[in-house]
Design a protein around this motif. Structure first.
Motif, PDB file in Angstrom:
ATOM      1  N   LEU A 299       0.825  -1.208   0.000  1.00  0.00           N
ATOM      2  CA  LEU A 299       0.000   0.000   0.000  1.00  0.00           C
ATOM      3  C   LEU A 299       0.861   1.259   0.000  1.00  0.00           C
ATOM      4  CD1 LEU A 299      -2.822  -1.015   2.512  1.00  0.00           C
ATOM      5  CD2 LEU A 299      -2.950  -0.922   0.009  1.00  0.00           C
ATOM      6  N   VAL A 300       1.956   1.221   0.744  1.00  0.00           N
ATOM      7  CA  VAL A 300       2.863   2.373   0.761  1.00  0.00           C
ATOM      8  C   VAL A 300       3.579   2.506  -0.578  1.00  0.00           C
ATOM      9  CG1 VAL A 300       4.982   3.284   1.789  1.00  0.00           C
ATOM     10  CG2 VAL A 300       3.189   2.357   3.263  1.00  0.00           C
ATOM     11  N   ALA A 301       3.996   1.382  -1.154  1.00  0.00           N
ATOM     12  CA  ALA A 301       4.735   1.407  -2.413  1.00  0.00           C
ATOM     13  C   ALA A 301       3.897   1.972  -3.562  1.00  0.00           C
ATOM     14  CB  ALA A 301       5.226   0.004  -2.763  1.00  0.00           C
ATOM     15  N   VAL A 302       2.589   1.653  -3.559  1.00  0.00           N
ATOM     16  CA  VAL A 302       1.723   2.157  -4.636  1.00  0.00           C
ATOM     17  C   VAL A 302       1.095   3.502  -4.281  1.00  0.00           C
ATOM     18  CG1 VAL A 302       1.227  -0.188  -5.426  1.00  0.00           C
ATOM     19  CG2 VAL A 302      -0.347   0.928  -3.815  1.00  0.00           C
ATOM     20  N   ARG A 303       1.476   4.040  -3.097  1.00  0.00           N
ATOM     21  CA  ARG A 303       0.951   5.335  -2.637  1.00  0.00           C
ATOM     22  C   ARG A 303      -0.589   5.337  -2.601  1.00  0.00           C
ATOM     23  NH1 ARG A 303       5.943   5.225  -2.405  1.00  0.00           N
ATOM     24  NH2 ARG A 303       7.334   6.961  -2.918  1.00  0.00           N
ATOM     25  N   TRP A 304      -1.139   4.323  -1.927  1.00  0.00           N
ATOM     26  CA  TRP A 304      -2.602   4.199  -1.832  1.00  0.00           C
ATOM     27  C   TRP A 304      -3.180   5.465  -1.216  1.00  0.00           C
ATOM     28  CZ3 TRP A 304      -6.073   1.972   2.307  1.00  0.00           C
ATOM     29  CH2 TRP A 304      -7.344   1.666   1.795  1.00  0.00           C
ATOM     30  N   TYR A 305      -4.050   6.127  -1.939  1.00  0.00           N
ATOM     31  CA  TYR A 305      -4.497   7.473  -1.582  1.00  0.00           C
ATOM     32  C   TYR A 305      -5.094   7.588  -0.176  1.00  0.00           C
ATOM     33  CZ  TYR A 305      -6.849  11.986  -1.790  1.00  0.00           C
ATOM     34  OH  TYR A 305      -7.270  13.253  -1.517  1.00  0.00           O
ATOM     35  N   PRO A 306      -6.032   6.711   0.236  1.00  0.00           N
ATOM     36  CA  PRO A 306      -6.582   6.852   1.603  1.00  0.00           C
ATOM     37  C   PRO A 306      -5.516   6.777   2.693  1.00  0.00           C
ATOM     38  CG  PRO A 306      -7.949   5.388   0.290  1.00  0.00           C
ATOM     39  CD  PRO A 306      -6.699   5.637  -0.509  1.00  0.00           C
ATOM     40  N   LEU A 307      -4.533   5.899   2.482  1.00  0.00           N
ATOM     41  CA  LEU A 307      -3.468   5.765   3.475  1.00  0.00           C
ATOM     42  C   LEU A 307      -2.558   6.990   3.471  1.00  0.00           C
ATOM     43  CD1 LEU A 307      -2.490   3.667   5.540  1.00  0.00           C
ATOM     44  CD2 LEU A 307      -0.873   2.853   3.814  1.00  0.00           C
ATOM     45  N   MET A 308      -2.246   7.505   2.285  1.00  0.00           N
ATOM     46  CA  MET A 308      -1.411   8.696   2.187  1.00  0.00           C
ATOM     47  C   MET A 308      -2.107   9.906   2.805  1.00  0.00           C
ATOM     48  SD  MET A 308       1.308   7.487   0.741  1.00  0.00           S
ATOM     49  CE  MET A 308       0.903   5.970   1.647  1.00  0.00           C
ATOM     50  N   THR A 309      -3.423   9.975   2.609  1.00  0.00           N
ATOM     51  CA  THR A 309      -4.198  11.073   3.189  1.00  0.00           C
ATOM     52  C   THR A 309      -4.173  11.007   4.705  1.00  0.00           C
ATOM     53  OG1 THR A 309      -5.670  11.113   1.262  1.00  0.00           O
ATOM     54  CG2 THR A 309      -6.453  12.177   3.263  1.00  0.00           C
ATOM     55  N   LEU A 310      -4.366   9.808   5.237  1.00  0.00           N
ATOM     56  CA  LEU A 310      -4.315   9.625   6.695  1.00  0.00           C
ATOM     57  C   LEU A 310      -2.943   9.996   7.237  1.00  0.00           C
ATOM     58  CD1 LEU A 310      -5.560   8.624   9.344  1.00  0.00           C
ATOM     59  CD2 LEU A 310      -4.817   6.304   8.714  1.00  0.00           C
ATOM     60  N   ASP A 311      -1.900   9.551   6.567  1.00  0.00           N
ATOM     61  CA  ASP A 311      -0.533   9.899   6.979  1.00  0.00           C
ATOM     62  C   ASP A 311      -0.334  11.411   6.999  1.00  0.00           C
ATOM     63  OD1 ASP A 311       0.783   7.601   7.682  1.00  0.00           O
ATOM     64  OD2 ASP A 311       1.583   7.201   5.690  1.00  0.00           O
TER      65      ASP A 311
ATOM     66  N   SER B 202      15.677  16.671  11.765  1.00  0.00           N
ATOM     67  CA  SER B 202      16.007  16.188  10.422  1.00  0.00           C
ATOM     68  C   SER B 202      16.449  14.735  10.507  1.00  0.00           C
ATOM     69  CB  SER B 202      17.124  17.036   9.797  1.00  0.00           C
ATOM     70  OG  SER B 202      18.306  16.944  10.575  1.00  0.00           O
ATOM     71  N   ALA B 203      16.405  14.041   9.371  1.00  0.00           N
ATOM     72  CA  ALA B 203      16.827  12.643   9.315  1.00  0.00           C
ATOM     73  C   ALA B 203      17.306  12.326   7.902  1.00  0.00           C
ATOM     74  CB  ALA B 203      15.675  11.727   9.708  1.00  0.00           C
ATOM     75  N   HIS B 204      18.051  11.231   7.761  1.00  0.00           N
ATOM     76  CA  HIS B 204      18.621  10.854   6.478  1.00  0.00           C
ATOM     77  C   HIS B 204      17.955   9.596   5.935  1.00  0.00           C
ATOM     78  CE1 HIS B 204      21.707  13.821   7.281  1.00  0.00           C
ATOM     79  NE2 HIS B 204      21.978  13.230   8.439  1.00  0.00           N
ATOM     80  N   TYR B 205      18.228   9.307   4.688  1.00  0.00           N
ATOM     81  CA  TYR B 205      17.726   8.129   3.979  1.00  0.00           C
ATOM     82  C   TYR B 205      16.210   8.227   3.769  1.00  0.00           C
ATOM     83  CZ  TYR B 205      22.289   6.569   5.614  1.00  0.00           C
ATOM     84  OH  TYR B 205      23.626   6.501   5.889  1.00  0.00           O
ATOM     85  N   ALA B 206      15.659   7.224   3.099  1.00  0.00           N
ATOM     86  CA  ALA B 206      14.229   7.215   2.795  1.00  0.00           C
ATOM     87  C   ALA B 206      13.421   6.907   4.054  1.00  0.00           C
ATOM     88  CB  ALA B 206      13.943   6.190   1.700  1.00  0.00           C
ATOM     89  N   ALA B 207      12.106   7.026   3.930  1.00  0.00           N
ATOM     90  CA  ALA B 207      11.259   7.002   5.130  1.00  0.00           C
ATOM     91  C   ALA B 207      10.812   5.609   5.568  1.00  0.00           C
ATOM     92  CB  ALA B 207      10.023   7.874   4.899  1.00  0.00           C
ATOM     93  N   PHE B 208      10.440   4.750   4.624  1.00  0.00           N
ATOM     94  CA  PHE B 208       9.806   3.474   4.994  1.00  0.00           C
ATOM     95  C   PHE B 208      10.786   2.317   4.879  1.00  0.00           C
ATOM     96  CE2 PHE B 208       7.421  -0.386   4.404  1.00  0.00           C
ATOM     97  CZ  PHE B 208       6.335  -0.248   5.261  1.00  0.00           C
ATOM     98  N   PRO B 209      10.869   1.498   5.955  1.00  0.00           N
ATOM     99  CA  PRO B 209      10.232   1.620   7.270  1.00  0.00           C
ATOM    100  C   PRO B 209      11.082   2.464   8.211  1.00  0.00           C
ATOM    101  CG  PRO B 209      11.449  -0.432   7.176  1.00  0.00           C
ATOM    102  CD  PRO B 209      11.635   0.237   5.827  1.00  0.00           C
ATOM    103  N   SER B 210      10.520   2.801   9.360  1.00  0.00           N
ATOM    104  CA  SER B 210      11.275   3.550  10.361  1.00  0.00           C
ATOM    105  C   SER B 210      12.354   2.655  10.960  1.00  0.00           C
ATOM    106  CB  SER B 210      10.343   4.032  11.477  1.00  0.00           C
ATOM    107  OG  SER B 210      11.082   4.455  12.600  1.00  0.00           O
ATOM    108  N   GLY B 211      13.624   3.055  10.783  1.00  0.00           N
ATOM    109  CA  GLY B 211      14.720   2.284  11.354  1.00  0.00           C
ATOM    110  C   GLY B 211      14.711   2.303  12.869  1.00  0.00           C
ATOM    111  N   HIS B 212      14.336   3.456  13.448  1.00  0.00           N
ATOM    112  CA  HIS B 212      14.251   3.548  14.905  1.00  0.00           C
ATOM    113  C   HIS B 212      13.229   2.556  15.453  1.00  0.00           C
ATOM    114  CE1 HIS B 212      16.535   7.271  14.469  1.00  0.00           C
ATOM    115  NE2 HIS B 212      16.547   7.438  15.789  1.00  0.00           N
ATOM    116  N   ALA B 213      12.033   2.542  14.843  1.00  0.00           N
ATOM    117  CA  ALA B 213      10.962   1.669  15.335  1.00  0.00           C
ATOM    118  C   ALA B 213      11.314   0.197  15.143  1.00  0.00           C
ATOM    119  CB  ALA B 213       9.658   1.998  14.625  1.00  0.00           C
ATOM    120  N   MET B 214      11.871  -0.141  13.990  1.00  0.00           N
ATOM    121  CA  MET B 214      12.203  -1.532  13.703  1.00  0.00           C
ATOM    122  C   MET B 214      13.322  -2.036  14.610  1.00  0.00           C
ATOM    123  SD  MET B 214      13.050  -3.261  10.015  1.00  0.00           S
ATOM    124  CE  MET B 214      13.327  -5.033   9.865  1.00  0.00           C
ATOM    125  N   THR B 215      14.361  -1.230  14.775  1.00  0.00           N
ATOM    126  CA  THR B 215      15.493  -1.638  15.616  1.00  0.00           C
ATOM    127  C   THR B 215      15.074  -1.794  17.070  1.00  0.00           C
ATOM    128  OG1 THR B 215      17.020  -0.486  14.138  1.00  0.00           O
ATOM    129  CG2 THR B 215      17.835  -1.061  16.323  1.00  0.00           C
TER     130      THR B 215
END
Length: 223
Positions: A35-47, A136-149
Protein backbone atom coordinates in the motif's frame (compact mmCIF):
# COMPACT_ATOMS: atom_id res chain seq x y z
CA UNK A 1 14.99 -47.75 27.31
CA UNK A 2 14.26 -44.44 25.54
CA UNK A 3 13.66 -41.55 27.92
CA UNK A 4 11.70 -38.59 26.59
CA UNK A 5 13.04 -35.17 27.52
CA UNK A 6 10.89 -33.14 29.87
CA UNK A 7 11.21 -30.18 27.48
CA UNK A 8 10.11 -32.05 24.35
CA UNK A 9 6.28 -31.79 24.64
CA UNK A 10 6.08 -27.96 24.52
CA UNK A 11 8.34 -27.67 21.48
CA UNK A 12 5.82 -28.59 18.77
CA UNK A 13 3.30 -26.18 20.30
CA UNK A 14 5.91 -23.43 20.49
CA UNK A 15 6.89 -24.05 16.87
CA UNK A 16 3.26 -23.85 15.77
CA UNK A 17 2.89 -20.60 17.70
CA UNK A 18 5.92 -19.02 16.04
CA UNK A 19 4.81 -20.22 12.59
CA UNK A 20 1.32 -18.81 13.10
CA UNK A 21 2.56 -15.42 14.27
CA UNK A 22 5.21 -15.30 11.56
CA UNK A 23 2.48 -15.81 8.97
CA UNK A 24 0.25 -13.10 10.42
CA UNK A 25 3.09 -10.59 10.71
CA UNK A 26 4.43 -11.39 7.25
CA UNK A 27 0.97 -10.86 5.76
CA UNK A 28 0.49 -7.56 7.59
CA UNK A 29 3.97 -6.31 6.69
CA UNK A 30 3.58 -7.25 3.03
CA UNK A 31 0.16 -5.61 2.76
CA UNK A 32 1.35 -2.37 4.33
CA UNK A 33 4.50 -2.38 2.20
CA UNK A 34 2.41 -2.79 -0.95
CA UNK A 35 0.00 0.00 0.00
CA UNK A 36 2.86 2.37 0.76
CA UNK A 37 4.74 1.41 -2.41
CA UNK A 38 1.72 2.16 -4.64
CA UNK A 39 0.95 5.33 -2.64
CA UNK A 40 -2.60 4.20 -1.83
CA UNK A 41 -4.50 7.47 -1.58
CA UNK A 42 -6.58 6.85 1.60
CA UNK A 43 -3.47 5.77 3.47
CA UNK A 44 -1.41 8.70 2.19
CA UNK A 45 -4.20 11.07 3.19
CA UNK A 46 -4.31 9.63 6.69
CA UNK A 47 -0.53 9.90 6.98
CA UNK A 48 -0.69 13.52 5.87
CA UNK A 49 -3.41 14.43 8.37
CA UNK A 50 -1.53 12.80 11.26
CA UNK A 51 1.75 14.44 10.22
CA UNK A 52 0.26 17.92 9.94
CA UNK A 53 -1.44 17.66 13.34
CA UNK A 54 1.62 16.34 15.19
CA UNK A 55 3.94 18.84 13.50
CA UNK A 56 1.71 21.67 14.64
CA UNK A 57 1.93 20.34 18.20
CA UNK A 58 5.72 19.94 17.91
CA UNK A 59 6.14 23.57 16.87
CA UNK A 60 3.86 24.83 19.64
CA UNK A 61 5.26 22.62 22.41
CA UNK A 62 8.98 23.31 22.16
CA UNK A 63 9.78 21.84 25.58
CA UNK A 64 8.19 18.49 24.74
CA UNK A 65 9.86 18.54 21.33
CA UNK A 66 13.28 19.10 22.91
CA UNK A 67 12.72 16.19 25.31
CA UNK A 68 11.63 13.97 22.42
CA UNK A 69 14.77 14.87 20.47
CA UNK A 70 16.94 13.76 23.38
CA UNK A 71 15.02 10.50 23.68
CA UNK A 72 15.09 9.68 19.97
CA UNK A 73 18.71 10.81 19.39
CA UNK A 74 20.29 9.24 22.47
CA UNK A 75 18.09 6.86 24.47
CA UNK A 76 16.21 5.11 21.65
CA UNK A 77 18.64 5.74 18.81
CA UNK A 78 19.40 2.60 16.74
CA UNK A 79 23.08 2.81 17.68
CA UNK A 80 22.17 2.87 21.37
CA UNK A 81 20.08 -0.25 20.79
CA UNK A 82 22.91 -1.93 18.87
CA UNK A 83 25.43 -1.13 21.60
CA UNK A 84 23.04 -2.66 24.15
CA UNK A 85 22.80 -5.76 21.95
CA UNK A 86 26.57 -6.07 21.64
CA UNK A 87 26.97 -5.62 25.41
CA UNK A 88 24.53 -8.47 26.07
CA UNK A 89 26.31 -10.60 23.45
CA UNK A 90 29.66 -9.99 25.18
CA UNK A 91 28.11 -11.07 28.47
CA UNK A 92 26.76 -14.23 26.83
CA UNK A 93 30.22 -15.02 25.41
CA UNK A 94 31.70 -14.48 28.86
CA UNK A 95 29.30 -17.14 30.15
CA UNK A 96 30.88 -19.50 27.57
CA UNK A 97 27.86 -21.85 27.50
CA UNK A 98 25.83 -19.27 25.54
CA UNK A 99 28.25 -18.41 22.73
CA UNK A 100 25.89 -19.55 19.98
CA UNK A 101 23.15 -17.36 21.46
CA UNK A 102 25.53 -14.39 21.36
CA UNK A 103 26.23 -15.00 17.66
CA UNK A 104 22.50 -15.41 17.02
CA UNK A 105 21.76 -12.13 18.78
CA UNK A 106 24.37 -10.09 16.90
CA UNK A 107 23.52 -11.73 13.56
CA UNK A 108 19.83 -10.89 13.99
CA UNK A 109 20.68 -7.29 14.81
CA UNK A 110 22.88 -7.00 11.70
CA UNK A 111 20.20 -8.65 9.55
CA UNK A 112 17.69 -6.10 10.83
CA UNK A 113 19.93 -3.22 9.72
CA UNK A 114 20.46 -4.73 6.26
CA UNK A 115 16.73 -5.44 5.84
CA UNK A 116 15.59 -1.97 6.77
CA UNK A 117 18.14 -0.24 4.54
CA UNK A 118 17.25 -2.53 1.62
CA UNK A 119 13.55 -1.78 2.03
CA UNK A 120 14.23 1.95 2.34
CA UNK A 121 16.11 1.90 -0.95
CA UNK A 122 13.48 -0.26 -2.66
CA UNK A 123 10.43 1.75 -1.57
CA UNK A 124 12.25 5.11 -1.71
CA UNK A 125 9.51 6.94 0.14
CA UNK A 126 10.21 10.65 0.76
CA UNK A 127 10.13 11.88 4.33
CA UNK A 128 7.78 14.69 5.39
CA UNK A 129 9.02 18.14 4.36
CA UNK A 130 8.24 21.22 6.48
CA UNK A 131 8.91 24.95 6.07
CA UNK A 132 9.72 25.04 9.80
CA UNK A 133 11.26 21.64 10.65
CA UNK A 134 12.01 20.75 14.28
CA UNK A 135 14.37 17.87 13.40
CA UNK A 136 16.01 16.19 10.42
CA UNK A 137 16.83 12.64 9.32
CA UNK A 138 18.62 10.85 6.48
CA UNK A 139 17.73 8.13 3.98
CA UNK A 140 14.23 7.22 2.79
CA UNK A 141 11.26 7.00 5.13
CA UNK A 142 9.81 3.47 4.99
CA UNK A 143 10.23 1.62 7.27
CA UNK A 144 11.28 3.55 10.36
CA UNK A 145 14.72 2.28 11.35
CA UNK A 146 14.25 3.55 14.91
CA UNK A 147 10.96 1.67 15.34
CA UNK A 148 12.20 -1.53 13.70
CA UNK A 149 15.49 -1.64 15.62
CA UNK A 150 13.85 -0.94 18.98
CA UNK A 151 11.25 -3.64 18.34
CA UNK A 152 13.87 -6.24 17.43
CA UNK A 153 16.29 -5.45 20.25
CA UNK A 154 13.63 -5.17 22.96
CA UNK A 155 11.81 -8.25 21.66
CA UNK A 156 14.92 -10.43 21.58
CA UNK A 157 16.14 -9.31 25.00
CA UNK A 158 12.71 -9.92 26.50
CA UNK A 159 12.65 -13.40 25.01
CA UNK A 160 16.12 -14.13 26.40
CA UNK A 161 14.99 -13.03 29.86
CA UNK A 162 11.95 -15.29 29.63
CA UNK A 163 14.03 -18.13 28.21
CA UNK A 164 16.47 -17.95 31.11
CA UNK A 165 13.72 -17.77 33.75
CA UNK A 166 13.87 -14.14 34.88
CA UNK A 167 12.19 -13.38 38.21
CA UNK A 168 8.77 -11.76 38.33
CA UNK A 169 9.98 -8.29 39.32
CA UNK A 170 12.74 -8.24 36.71
CA UNK A 171 10.39 -9.59 34.02
CA UNK A 172 7.63 -7.07 34.68
CA UNK A 173 10.11 -4.20 34.82
CA UNK A 174 11.72 -5.30 31.56
CA UNK A 175 8.34 -5.60 29.83
CA UNK A 176 7.38 -2.10 30.98
CA UNK A 177 10.68 -0.59 29.78
CA UNK A 178 10.45 -2.41 26.45
CA UNK A 179 6.83 -1.37 25.84
CA UNK A 180 7.58 2.27 26.66
CA UNK A 181 10.68 2.22 24.44
CA UNK A 182 9.03 0.64 21.40
CA UNK A 183 5.90 2.79 21.62
CA UNK A 184 7.83 5.90 22.63
CA UNK A 185 10.33 5.78 19.79
CA UNK A 186 7.48 5.54 17.29
CA UNK A 187 5.72 8.51 18.85
CA UNK A 188 8.87 10.66 18.83
CA UNK A 189 9.60 9.97 15.16
CA UNK A 190 6.13 11.09 14.08
CA UNK A 191 6.07 14.01 16.52
CA UNK A 192 9.41 15.31 15.24
CA UNK A 193 8.11 15.20 11.68
CA UNK A 194 10.77 12.87 10.28
CA UNK A 195 8.48 9.91 9.64
CA UNK A 196 4.94 9.21 8.50
CA UNK A 197 2.80 7.17 10.89
CA UNK A 198 2.80 4.18 8.54
CA UNK A 199 6.63 4.20 8.51
CA UNK A 200 6.50 3.55 12.23
CA UNK A 201 3.78 0.89 11.97
CA UNK A 202 5.81 -0.78 9.23
CA UNK A 203 8.89 -0.75 11.46
CA UNK A 204 6.92 -2.32 14.31
CA UNK A 205 5.45 -5.06 12.10
CA UNK A 206 8.74 -5.91 10.40
CA UNK A 207 10.60 -5.82 13.71
CA UNK A 208 8.09 -8.18 15.32
CA UNK A 209 8.39 -10.50 12.31
CA UNK A 210 12.18 -10.60 12.67
CA UNK A 211 11.84 -11.40 16.38
CA UNK A 212 9.42 -14.27 15.78
CA UNK A 213 11.56 -15.74 12.99
CA UNK A 214 14.74 -15.39 15.07
CA UNK A 215 13.13 -17.05 18.09
CA UNK A 216 11.98 -19.89 15.83
CA UNK A 217 15.54 -20.37 14.59
CA UNK A 218 16.87 -20.39 18.15
CA UNK A 219 14.32 -22.95 19.31
CA UNK A 220 15.09 -25.24 16.36
CA UNK A 221 18.81 -24.94 17.07
CA UNK A 222 18.26 -26.09 20.65
CA UNK A 223 15.82 -28.89 19.84
Amino acid sequence: MHTQSVESPPRPQAERWTARWAGVLALGSTLLLALVAVRWYPLMTLDGDVAETTHRWAVDESGVTHAFRILTDWVWDPWTMRILTFAVAIWLVWRKAARWTAVWLVATCLLTSVTQQTLKAAVDRPRPVWPDPVDSAHYAAFPSGHAMTATVVCGLLLWLLHHHGAGRVLWRSAVAVAAISVAGVGLTRVWLGVHWATDVVGGWLLGALVVVLAVGVHMRRQS
